[in-house]
Design a protein around this motif. Sequence first.
Motif, PDB file in Angstrom:
ATOM      1  N   LEU A  75       5.959 -14.017  -5.549  1.00  0.00           N
ATOM      2  CA  LEU A  75       4.421 -13.526  -5.115  1.00  0.00           C
ATOM      3  C   LEU A  75       3.644 -14.305  -6.018  1.00  0.00           C
ATOM      4  CD1 LEU A  75       4.913  -9.676  -4.801  1.00  0.00           C
ATOM      5  CD2 LEU A  75       4.883 -11.426  -2.945  1.00  0.00           C
ATOM      6  N   GLY A  76       3.864 -14.734  -7.142  1.00  0.00           N
ATOM      7  CA  GLY A  76       3.022 -15.623  -8.038  1.00  0.00           C
ATOM      8  C   GLY A  76       2.536 -14.299  -9.115  1.00  0.00           C
ATOM      9  N   LYS A  77       1.685 -14.603 -10.053  1.00  0.00           N
ATOM     10  CA  LYS A  77       1.301 -13.745 -11.025  1.00  0.00           C
ATOM     11  C   LYS A  77       0.743 -12.540 -10.326  1.00  0.00           C
ATOM     12  CE  LYS A  77      -1.444 -13.108 -15.034  1.00  0.00           C
ATOM     13  NZ  LYS A  77      -2.463 -13.663 -16.047  1.00  0.00           N
ATOM     14  N   ILE A  78       1.441 -11.350 -10.878  1.00  0.00           N
ATOM     15  CA  ILE A  78       0.842 -10.139 -10.458  1.00  0.00           C
ATOM     16  C   ILE A  78      -0.286  -9.599 -10.630  1.00  0.00           C
ATOM     17  CG2 ILE A  78       1.397  -7.594 -10.460  1.00  0.00           C
ATOM     18  CD1 ILE A  78       3.681  -9.194  -8.891  1.00  0.00           C
ATOM     19  N   GLN A  79      -1.095  -9.204  -9.608  1.00  0.00           N
ATOM     20  CA  GLN A  79      -2.523  -9.076  -9.636  1.00  0.00           C
ATOM     21  C   GLN A  79      -2.834  -7.573 -10.378  1.00  0.00           C
ATOM     22  OE1 GLN A  79      -2.864  -9.814  -5.313  1.00  0.00           O
ATOM     23  NE2 GLN A  79      -4.690 -10.947  -5.793  1.00  0.00           N
ATOM     24  N   LYS A  80      -2.077  -6.623 -10.008  1.00  0.00           N
ATOM     25  CA  LYS A  80      -2.326  -5.223 -10.815  1.00  0.00           C
ATOM     26  C   LYS A  80      -0.856  -5.068 -11.518  1.00  0.00           C
ATOM     27  CE  LYS A  80      -4.199  -1.726  -8.939  1.00  0.00           C
ATOM     28  NZ  LYS A  80      -4.516  -0.756  -8.033  1.00  0.00           N
ATOM     29  N   HIS A  81      -0.961  -5.152 -12.816  1.00  0.00           N
ATOM     30  CA  HIS A  81       0.334  -4.700 -13.638  1.00  0.00           C
ATOM     31  C   HIS A  81       0.238  -3.346 -14.008  1.00  0.00           C
ATOM     32  CE1 HIS A  81       3.039  -6.574 -16.672  1.00  0.00           C
ATOM     33  NE2 HIS A  81       3.736  -6.138 -15.883  1.00  0.00           N
ATOM     34  N   ILE A  82       0.944  -2.189 -13.439  1.00  0.00           N
ATOM     35  CA  ILE A  82       0.736  -0.958 -13.642  1.00  0.00           C
ATOM     36  C   ILE A  82       1.918  -0.187 -13.422  1.00  0.00           C
ATOM     37  CG2 ILE A  82      -1.573  -1.050 -12.893  1.00  0.00           C
ATOM     38  CD1 ILE A  82      -0.579   0.516 -10.329  1.00  0.00           C
ATOM     39  N   ILE A  83       2.147   0.962 -13.995  1.00  0.00           N
ATOM     40  CA  ILE A  83       3.252   1.812 -13.776  1.00  0.00           C
ATOM     41  C   ILE A  83       2.788   3.186 -13.027  1.00  0.00           C
ATOM     42  CG2 ILE A  83       2.937   3.272 -15.881  1.00  0.00           C
ATOM     43  CD1 ILE A  83       6.158   1.940 -14.683  1.00  0.00           C
ATOM     44  N   GLY A  84       1.706   3.557 -12.828  1.00  0.00           N
ATOM     45  CA  GLY A  84       1.298   4.739 -12.339  1.00  0.00           C
ATOM     46  C   GLY A  84       1.473   4.695 -10.587  1.00  0.00           C
ATOM     47  N   ARG A  85       1.935   5.752 -10.091  1.00  0.00           N
ATOM     48  CA  ARG A  85       2.175   5.758  -8.793  1.00  0.00           C
ATOM     49  C   ARG A  85       0.858   6.213  -7.764  1.00  0.00           C
ATOM     50  NH1 ARG A  85       6.798   9.330  -6.784  1.00  0.00           N
ATOM     51  NH2 ARG A  85       7.102   7.710  -5.164  1.00  0.00           N
ATOM     52  N   GLN A  86       0.765   5.753  -6.840  1.00  0.00           N
ATOM     53  CA  GLN A  86      -0.333   6.134  -5.814  1.00  0.00           C
ATOM     54  C   GLN A  86       0.149   5.700  -4.421  1.00  0.00           C
ATOM     55  OE1 GLN A  86      -2.904   3.074  -7.818  1.00  0.00           O
ATOM     56  NE2 GLN A  86      -3.753   2.861  -5.959  1.00  0.00           N
ATOM     57  N   ILE A  87      -0.765   5.941  -3.292  1.00  0.00           N
ATOM     58  CA  ILE A  87      -0.504   5.790  -2.099  1.00  0.00           C
ATOM     59  C   ILE A  87      -1.433   4.342  -1.744  1.00  0.00           C
ATOM     60  CG2 ILE A  87      -1.100   6.330   0.503  1.00  0.00           C
ATOM     61  CD1 ILE A  87      -0.508   9.028  -0.195  1.00  0.00           C
ATOM     62  N   PHE A  88      -0.803   3.452  -1.511  1.00  0.00           N
ATOM     63  CA  PHE A  88      -1.350   1.948  -1.440  1.00  0.00           C
ATOM     64  C   PHE A  88      -1.404   1.623   0.021  1.00  0.00           C
ATOM     65  CE2 PHE A  88       1.073   1.731  -5.077  1.00  0.00           C
ATOM     66  CZ  PHE A  88       0.134   1.176  -6.030  1.00  0.00           C
ATOM     67  N   VAL A  89      -0.730   2.053   1.039  1.00  0.00           N
ATOM     68  CA  VAL A  89      -0.717   1.947   2.609  1.00  0.00           C
ATOM     69  C   VAL A  89      -0.450   3.084   2.981  1.00  0.00           C
ATOM     70  CG1 VAL A  89       0.188   0.641   4.445  1.00  0.00           C
ATOM     71  CG2 VAL A  89       0.008  -0.553   2.061  1.00  0.00           C
ATOM     72  N   PRO A  90      -1.194   3.854   3.810  1.00  0.00           N
ATOM     73  CA  PRO A  90      -1.105   4.988   4.602  1.00  0.00           C
ATOM     74  C   PRO A  90       0.258   5.133   5.223  1.00  0.00           C
ATOM     75  CG  PRO A  90      -3.267   4.495   4.432  1.00  0.00           C
ATOM     76  CD  PRO A  90      -2.701   3.496   3.984  1.00  0.00           C
ATOM     77  N   THR A  91       1.103   6.091   5.565  1.00  0.00           N
ATOM     78  CA  THR A  91       2.196   6.001   6.414  1.00  0.00           C
ATOM     79  C   THR A  91       1.973   5.672   7.933  1.00  0.00           C
ATOM     80  OG1 THR A  91       3.220   7.778   4.677  1.00  0.00           O
ATOM     81  CG2 THR A  91       4.338   7.452   6.624  1.00  0.00           C
ATOM     82  N   ALA A  92       0.800   6.378   8.128  1.00  0.00           N
ATOM     83  CA  ALA A  92       0.128   6.154   9.462  1.00  0.00           C
ATOM     84  C   ALA A  92       0.112   4.571  10.046  1.00  0.00           C
ATOM     85  CB  ALA A  92      -1.161   6.858   9.819  1.00  0.00           C
ATOM     86  N   GLN A  93      -0.493   4.108   8.839  1.00  0.00           N
ATOM     87  CA  GLN A  93      -0.684   2.482   9.348  1.00  0.00           C
ATOM     88  C   GLN A  93       0.659   1.984   9.240  1.00  0.00           C
ATOM     89  OE1 GLN A  93      -2.867   0.297   6.553  1.00  0.00           O
ATOM     90  NE2 GLN A  93      -2.365  -1.754   7.183  1.00  0.00           N
TER      91      GLN A  93
END
Length: 275
Positions: free
Chosen positions: A48-66
Amino acid sequence: MNAIQSPPNAQFSSVYGPVQSWRFGMSLGIDPIGVISTCSFNCVYCQLGKIQKHIIGRQIFVPTAQILSDLEAIASWEHVDAVTLSGSGEPTLALNLREILAAVKKVTKRPTIVLTNSSLLGDRTVRSALKLADIVAVKLDALSPDQLRRVNQPVATIDLPHILAGIEQFRQEYQGYMAIQTMVLSVWKPDIVRDYIQLLQRLKPNEIQLNTPSRPRALVRQLDARGNNVTVSGGDACHNLRCISADVLTALAEEIYDVTKIPVRCPPRAILGKE
């Protein structure tokens, strides 16, 4: 075989492929992370190349409905052997991981696979969600803190004992098929081989997957890299990593199998222990 295309006018589809995987056959990809690459690691070999967001916190990125909408647009599952959650980063960062796995299993009727870098396995809710997957491939590239920093470049709060403890806890709880995936970047010294084998004997995975970087590392984010397609658009677009030979990798696989008797898979040969 033609890849499944994104719906018309869509800028992003959470479904990509199917991709011919040396581990899992013809695999349809599910990307729960989205357009911006997001991971708790920034591995030196990441396609993927250099990661754009380097984080550990969980969140919803893509809704399950999508994801469901993108899946339901597929007319035929004839050539799909399995569905793999990976894509644009670390899939266990997706807070809706359990919901995604349940929905994917219901719609596709295919085995579900999650590729994880193991950094969040210490989280009970992550382990619980992963229990829905038929196969979980957990990453273990490093056998020392220095190797972890050099190869995987994790978020500062992640250390090797944390990763190993998470894998061990998950192995104790998970009733599905667990593989350990390891990227081998150089020839291992005998003490590293010994330590790796001892760790495998303790963790007791169902399978070991050894690999070397087979594609260049994109220096600029490319969404198509999710499906192993890296487009070189200029002299500096990609970085080619020096790799050990297939013979060296096979010899390592044979040594590990001879001691552990755990099946070992490595390209380009068949899996050791299951011929």
